[in-house]
Motif scaffolding. Sequence first.
Motif, PDB file in Angstrom:
ATOM      1  N   VAL A  78      44.244  79.457  57.618  1.00 29.47           N
ATOM      2  CA  VAL A  78      43.449  80.363  56.776  1.00 29.47           C
ATOM      3  C   VAL A  78      43.985  80.421  55.342  1.00 29.47           C
ATOM      4  O   VAL A  78      43.255  80.158  54.375  1.00 29.47           O
ATOM      5  CB  VAL A  78      43.399  81.780  57.396  1.00 29.47           C
ATOM      6  CG1 VAL A  78      42.727  82.752  56.430  1.00 29.47           C
ATOM      7  CG2 VAL A  78      42.649  81.748  58.724  1.00 29.47           C
ATOM      8  N   ILE A  79      45.253  80.779  55.181  1.00 28.74           N
ATOM      9  CA  ILE A  79      45.814  80.930  53.834  1.00 28.74           C
ATOM     10  C   ILE A  79      45.902  79.584  53.107  1.00 28.74           C
ATOM     11  O   ILE A  79      45.541  79.496  51.925  1.00 28.74           O
ATOM     12  CB  ILE A  79      47.179  81.644  53.889  1.00 28.74           C
ATOM     13  CG1 ILE A  79      46.984  83.088  54.375  1.00 28.74           C
ATOM     14  CG2 ILE A  79      47.863  81.631  52.522  1.00 28.74           C
ATOM     15  CD1 ILE A  79      48.265  83.876  54.545  1.00 28.74           C
ATOM     16  N   PRO A  80      46.369  78.503  53.755  1.00 27.62           N
ATOM     17  CA  PRO A  80      46.303  77.194  53.072  1.00 27.62           C
ATOM     18  C   PRO A  80      44.892  76.825  52.631  1.00 27.62           C
ATOM     19  O   PRO A  80      44.697  76.263  51.546  1.00 27.62           O
ATOM     20  CB  PRO A  80      46.829  76.220  54.130  1.00 27.62           C
ATOM     21  CG  PRO A  80      47.748  77.034  54.963  1.00 27.62           C
ATOM     22  CD  PRO A  80      47.104  78.388  55.036  1.00 27.62           C
ATOM     23  N   GLY A  81      43.883  77.150  53.466  1.00 29.75           N
ATOM     24  CA  GLY A  81      42.502  76.864  53.078  1.00 29.75           C
ATOM     25  C   GLY A  81      42.082  77.638  51.847  1.00 29.75           C
ATOM     26  O   GLY A  81      41.429  77.098  50.943  1.00 29.75           O
ATOM     27  N   LEU A  82      42.473  78.907  51.777  1.00 29.65           N
ATOM     28  CA  LEU A  82      42.151  79.725  50.603  1.00 29.65           C
ATOM     29  C   LEU A  82      42.923  79.254  49.377  1.00 29.65           C
ATOM     30  O   LEU A  82      42.402  79.289  48.253  1.00 29.65           O
ATOM     31  CB  LEU A  82      42.455  81.198  50.899  1.00 29.65           C
ATOM     32  CG  LEU A  82      41.607  81.833  52.005  1.00 29.65           C
ATOM     33  CD1 LEU A  82      42.061  83.274  52.256  1.00 29.65           C
ATOM     34  CD2 LEU A  82      40.118  81.807  51.638  1.00 29.65           C
ATOM     35  N   PHE A  83      44.160  78.794  49.582  1.00 26.76           N
ATOM     36  CA  PHE A  83      44.955  78.255  48.478  1.00 26.76           C
ATOM     37  C   PHE A  83      44.285  76.998  47.917  1.00 26.76           C
ATOM     38  O   PHE A  83      44.187  76.824  46.695  1.00 26.76           O
ATOM     39  CB  PHE A  83      46.369  77.934  48.968  1.00 26.76           C
ATOM     40  CG  PHE A  83      47.308  77.484  47.881  1.00 26.76           C
ATOM     41  CD1 PHE A  83      48.091  78.404  47.204  1.00 26.76           C
ATOM     42  CD2 PHE A  83      47.405  76.143  47.524  1.00 26.76           C
ATOM     43  CE1 PHE A  83      48.952  78.001  46.182  1.00 26.76           C
ATOM     44  CE2 PHE A  83      48.257  75.724  46.518  1.00 26.76           C
ATOM     45  CZ  PHE A  83      49.034  76.671  45.847  1.00 26.76           C
ATOM     46  N   MET A  84      43.817  76.122  48.806  1.00 26.85           N
ATOM     47  CA  MET A  84      43.100  74.922  48.363  1.00 26.85           C
ATOM     48  C   MET A  84      41.837  75.294  47.604  1.00 26.85           C
ATOM     49  O   MET A  84      41.501  74.679  46.586  1.00 26.85           O
ATOM     50  CB  MET A  84      42.732  74.064  49.576  1.00 26.85           C
ATOM     51  CG  MET A  84      43.907  73.394  50.258  1.00 26.85           C
ATOM     52  SD  MET A  84      43.423  72.647  51.844  1.00 26.85           S
ATOM     53  CE  MET A  84      42.198  71.443  51.280  1.00 26.85           C
ATOM     54  N   THR A  85      41.125  76.317  48.098  1.00 26.61           N
ATOM     55  CA  THR A  85      39.911  76.774  47.427  1.00 26.61           C
ATOM     56  C   THR A  85      40.207  77.220  46.000  1.00 26.61           C
ATOM     57  O   THR A  85      39.511  76.835  45.052  1.00 26.61           O
ATOM     58  CB  THR A  85      39.284  77.942  48.212  1.00 26.61           C
ATOM     59  OG1 THR A  85      38.991  77.520  49.549  1.00 26.61           O
ATOM     60  CG2 THR A  85      38.005  78.428  47.548  1.00 26.61           C
TER      61      THR A  85
END
Length: 426
Positions: A173-180
Amino acid sequence: MTIVIFIFFVALLAGIPVFIALAGSALYYTHFVAFIPDFVVLHRMAGGLDSFPLLAVPFFILAGNLMNSAGITNRIYDFAVAVAGWMRGGLAQVNIVGSVIFAGMSGTAIADAAGLGTIEIKAMKDHGYSTEFAVGVTAASSTLGPIIPPSLPFVIYGMMANVSIGALFLGGVIPGLFMTASMMIFVWWCARRYNMGRDQVFRWKVLGLTFISALPALLTPMIIILGMTFGWFTPTEAAIAACTWALILGFVLYRSLTWKQLYKVTLDTIETTASVLLIVAAASLFGWVLTTTRLTELAAEGLLSITTNPYIILVLVNILLLIVGCFLEPIASISILVPVLMPILLKVGIDPIHFGVMMTLNLMIGLLHPPLGMVLFVLARISGMTVERTTVAILPWLIPLLFSLVAITFIPELTLWLPRTMGLVK
């Protein structure tokens, strides 16, 4: 064992399907070197498929296919336009926001690129964006599909590494938001540099109406994540729940899904599932051969004799994965490499949940590049560009992706904080 590896790579370079290359090279060893009985070989291949988490694979694939066929992507896109269309470089930002939402339903980069990509590239071209820019941002945002849960690669990795799939889902979740955030900042920079404007005025009324229209679809990732977090579902049951909800949306709420479409979607799901399971079965046999010949043990000893520094090992593994990702599709890469790399990583104290997210992102970046990048070929077909032009268009978008990879690799808490907070990781 050298001849087995040689046969495998020659078969790959000859264009032979991955599962045949894996099985063929392993069968050479079992039949002509070790003289292992056929029933033992079949038992090893069947044993690779005898896993309850693997039942989630067809259902996650079916859920993503249903979302694409039921017209749900259009509602997601309209909501994303209302959310981000007012920003500079608006439709590029919309492209990323739409992928974040769709990632919570599809679980694969190819489904994201093929589903939303068709709508996004056409819309961006109609608003005056270059085809190259539209294809580049679509390619980069499609990598969010397997990072933000649910994720098909996470299911395969969890089975191969024997770790909690629920913890992997939360870890993404957090890595995905960081990539976003990284990609949206990159779009903002491009918009300033190339003087891109806004594509629509922000209106609360439009935001509200598109949110209401998309709300049932937006509930899909919440059903999956909350269900697993609070123990209501196993990953397999969560996949079945996602399929059930997608059918309700298509047949009852939106009434955009027909029986003919359902038949086609079912056949597509069977075909994709069969290809995935063939690779898993063949890779299980191949991995067993590697273990039997002590290649995994020798690889671990060889690398650890060079260095035991976990950061150096992570750098070396990242380089390996980026190269492998350009030649093998993610399921095969995970099935082959996890048994080889996991003993090394555990000995130097690298958490398998952290490594699972890192490995998946590496392999998603590989999907964007020749010679075998599937997302590359999908977007080349959708945009009408050559593979060479598509490759060049994607190159600048490696900047935010590689930046995210470095951050996720060297800041483990980006991955581990959420599953640790929810009690799934110690």
